[in-house]
Design a protein around this motif. Structure first.
Motif, PDB file in Angstrom:
ATOM      1  N   LEU A   1     -89.908 -63.222 -36.874  1.00  0.00           N
ATOM      2  CA  LEU A   1     -89.407 -62.384 -35.788  1.00  0.00           C
ATOM      3  C   LEU A   1     -88.831 -63.253 -34.677  1.00  0.00           C
ATOM      4  O   LEU A   1     -87.753 -62.978 -34.150  1.00  0.00           O
TER       5      LEU A   1
ATOM      6  N   THR B   1     -87.350 -54.833 -37.250  1.00  0.00           N
ATOM      7  CA  THR B   1     -88.650 -54.774 -37.929  1.00  0.00           C
ATOM      8  C   THR B   1     -88.526 -55.154 -39.399  1.00  0.00           C
ATOM      9  O   THR B   1     -89.345 -55.911 -39.927  1.00  0.00           O
TER      10      THR B   1
ATOM     11  N   TYR C   1     -94.880 -63.174 -40.150  1.00  0.00           N
ATOM     12  CA  TYR C   1     -93.989 -62.150 -39.591  1.00  0.00           C
ATOM     13  C   TYR C   1     -93.572 -62.517 -38.169  1.00  0.00           C
ATOM     14  O   TYR C   1     -92.394 -62.440 -37.814  1.00  0.00           O
TER      15      TYR C   1
ATOM     16  N   LEU D   1     -84.322 -51.006 -33.853  1.00  0.00           N
ATOM     17  CA  LEU D   1     -85.747 -51.221 -34.094  1.00  0.00           C
ATOM     18  C   LEU D   1     -86.039 -51.381 -35.585  1.00  0.00           C
ATOM     19  O   LEU D   1     -86.805 -52.269 -35.987  1.00  0.00           O
TER      20      LEU D   1
END
Length: 150
Positions: free
Chosen positions: A24, A78, A20, A74
């Motif tokens: 990201l 995410t 992740y 956000l």
């Protein structure tokens, strides 16, 4: 023996949280995510300018808008890496393109409400610039007693 097999296959599977974080970090170079971020910024700016031009500035409305934009950013930042890790990058791209189009319409609405000329073929597809929207708002303001008489 099992460790040797894993090394031959390219090493052990990376834990999900590390995958992740890697995905990201990859968002920094993702052009579609940057397009989304900049179109949100453009919508915020045109919305603010519209409020100044139309003299309908409300700190509550502005704050609510900023919160909504921030929450959406956000959520996208995410969710996108999760979709990418699980092989659904195209679904993430589609989601972002949907929101880019949504914000593009909002920018055109803001420009139209500021008096910037918008082509008629575009106006017919944008509800806030249509006569129906103007008449509905005027009728509701008169009915509620909130119409500005300038």
């Amino acid at each position: 023996m099992n460790i040797i097999m894993q090394l031959a296959d390219g090493g052990p599977d990376m834990p999900y949280h590390m995958q992740y974080m890697e995905h990201l970090h990859m968002l920094v170079d993702n052009k579609i995510v940057w397009l989304f971020v900049w179109i949100v910024v453009a919508d915020i700016i045109t919305g603010f300018l519209k409020s100044l031009v139309t003299k309908k500035t409300s700190s509550r409305k502005g704050t609510d808008g900023l919160i909504r934009h921030g929450v959406l950013l956000l959520i996208i930042i995410t969710l996108y890496p999760m979709l990418d890790i699980n092989g659904f990058r195209s679904a993430g791209d589609t989601l972002i393109v949907f929101y880019v189009l949504f914000y593009a319409v909002s920018i055109i609405e803001n420009l139209g409400q500021m008096g910037v000329p918008v082509p008629e073929f575009v106006k017919q597809y944008i509800y806030k610039l249509s006569d129906e929207y103007s008449n509905k708002n005027t009728n509701e303001e008169v009915k509620n007693g909130t119409r500005n008489h300038d």
